[in-house]
Design a protein around this motif. Structure first.
Motif, PDB file in Angstrom:
ATOM      1  N   LEU A  86       7.657  -4.717  -3.452  1.00 49.89           N
ATOM      2  CA  LEU A  86       6.759  -3.893  -4.535  1.00 49.89           C
ATOM      3  C   LEU A  86       5.388  -4.127  -4.578  1.00 49.89           C
ATOM      4  CD1 LEU A  86       8.887  -4.702  -7.537  1.00 49.89           C
ATOM      5  CD2 LEU A  86       9.016  -2.637  -6.335  1.00 49.89           C
ATOM      6  N   VAL A  87       5.118  -5.304  -3.998  1.00 51.37           N
ATOM      7  CA  VAL A  87       3.649  -5.915  -3.563  1.00 51.37           C
ATOM      8  C   VAL A  87       3.595  -6.302  -2.271  1.00 51.37           C
ATOM      9  CG1 VAL A  87       1.446  -7.224  -4.343  1.00 51.37           C
ATOM     10  CG2 VAL A  87       2.978  -6.549  -6.160  1.00 51.37           C
ATOM     11  N   HIS A 115       3.501  -0.872  -4.790  1.00 51.64           N
ATOM     12  CA  HIS A 115       4.316   0.468  -4.485  1.00 51.64           C
ATOM     13  C   HIS A 115       5.529   0.401  -5.536  1.00 51.64           C
ATOM     14  CE1 HIS A 115       2.596  -0.046  -0.450  1.00 51.64           C
ATOM     15  NE2 HIS A 115       2.990  -1.294  -0.605  1.00 51.64           N
ATOM     16  N   ARG A 116       5.495   1.623  -5.979  1.00 52.17           N
ATOM     17  CA  ARG A 116       6.342   1.776  -7.037  1.00 52.17           C
ATOM     18  C   ARG A 116       6.154   1.129  -8.215  1.00 52.17           C
ATOM     19  NH1 ARG A 116       9.119   0.736  -2.531  1.00 52.17           N
ATOM     20  NH2 ARG A 116      10.098  -1.209  -3.204  1.00 52.17           N
ATOM     21  N   VAL A 117       6.671   0.474  -8.885  1.00 54.48           N
ATOM     22  CA  VAL A 117       6.478  -0.320  -9.929  1.00 54.48           C
ATOM     23  C   VAL A 117       5.723  -1.357  -9.820  1.00 54.48           C
ATOM     24  CG1 VAL A 117       8.413  -2.030 -10.169  1.00 54.48           C
ATOM     25  CG2 VAL A 117       7.557  -1.149 -12.121  1.00 54.48           C
ATOM     26  N   GLY A 118       5.587  -1.795  -8.359  1.00 57.19           N
ATOM     27  CA  GLY A 118       4.468  -2.703  -7.996  1.00 57.19           C
ATOM     28  C   GLY A 118       3.016  -2.348  -8.407  1.00 57.19           C
ATOM     29  N   LYS A 119       2.920  -0.873  -8.443  1.00 62.31           N
ATOM     30  CA  LYS A 119       1.520  -0.676  -8.851  1.00 62.31           C
ATOM     31  C   LYS A 119       1.084  -1.187 -10.211  1.00 62.31           C
ATOM     32  CE  LYS A 119       1.536   3.531  -6.146  1.00 62.31           C
ATOM     33  NZ  LYS A 119       1.466   5.064  -6.182  1.00 62.31           N
ATOM     34  N   LEU A 120       2.141  -1.587 -11.139  1.00 65.02           N
ATOM     35  CA  LEU A 120       1.741  -2.044 -12.430  1.00 65.02           C
ATOM     36  C   LEU A 120       1.454  -3.619 -12.343  1.00 65.02           C
ATOM     37  CD1 LEU A 120       4.109   0.009 -14.332  1.00 65.02           C
ATOM     38  CD2 LEU A 120       1.929   0.206 -14.225  1.00 65.02           C
TER      39      LEU A 120
END
Length: 147
Positions: A86-87, A115-120
């Protein structure tokens, strides 16, 4: 994308510090998150060497793969994360500078990307890394000086 960095002065010559940091298997000596690490291919680290590790971050265990993208002895090491977490560290590295009296200044940095929810999550991960950055630098210093 988010960035963190730390700078630390180490009481060892630049060639010794470079050799220690270029061997990514030494990461376990200063990074408590690293549970296991190996490299491919075996032998000296060169551009293209891949380090595979199992790390624990924020209570989650993940697998990581980093490829050495640049190696300029004794002043520069760069890596890119290949894993799909994710990160990830889009780019990271060490810059080494020889100081008087046989000491070395090391700047470490990582550019984190979500990436994906990792952007949050990337902002939270970067804030935690920035908070730990001075202590991380001190752990590197202690490990190199003890080697």
């Amino acid at each position: 994308m988010a960035r963190f960095e730390a700078t630390v002065d180490i009481d060892r010559p630049v060639e010794e510090v470079f050799a220690f940091l270029a061997d990514g298997e030494n990461d376990r000596q200063f990074s408590p998150r690293v549970q296991d690490i190996s490299k491919d291919p075996a032998g000296p680290t060169v551009v293209g060497t891949v380090y595979r590790s199992t790390v624990k971050d924020a209570g989650m265990t993940t697998s990581r793969e980093f490829r050495i993208s640049e190696l300029v002895a004794p002043t520069r090491i760069r890596w890119n994360e290949l894993s799909a977490n994710l990160v990830t560290a889009r780019e990271g590295g060490y810059d080494l500078e020889s100081l008087p009296d046989g000491r070395t200044r090391v700047r470490i940095f990582n550019e984190l990307e979500g990436h994906r929810v990792g952007k949050l999550l990337v902002g939270i991960a970067a804030a935690a890394a920035r908070k730990d950055a001075p202590a991380f630098g001190q752990r590197i210093k202690a490990a190199v000086e003890a080697s």
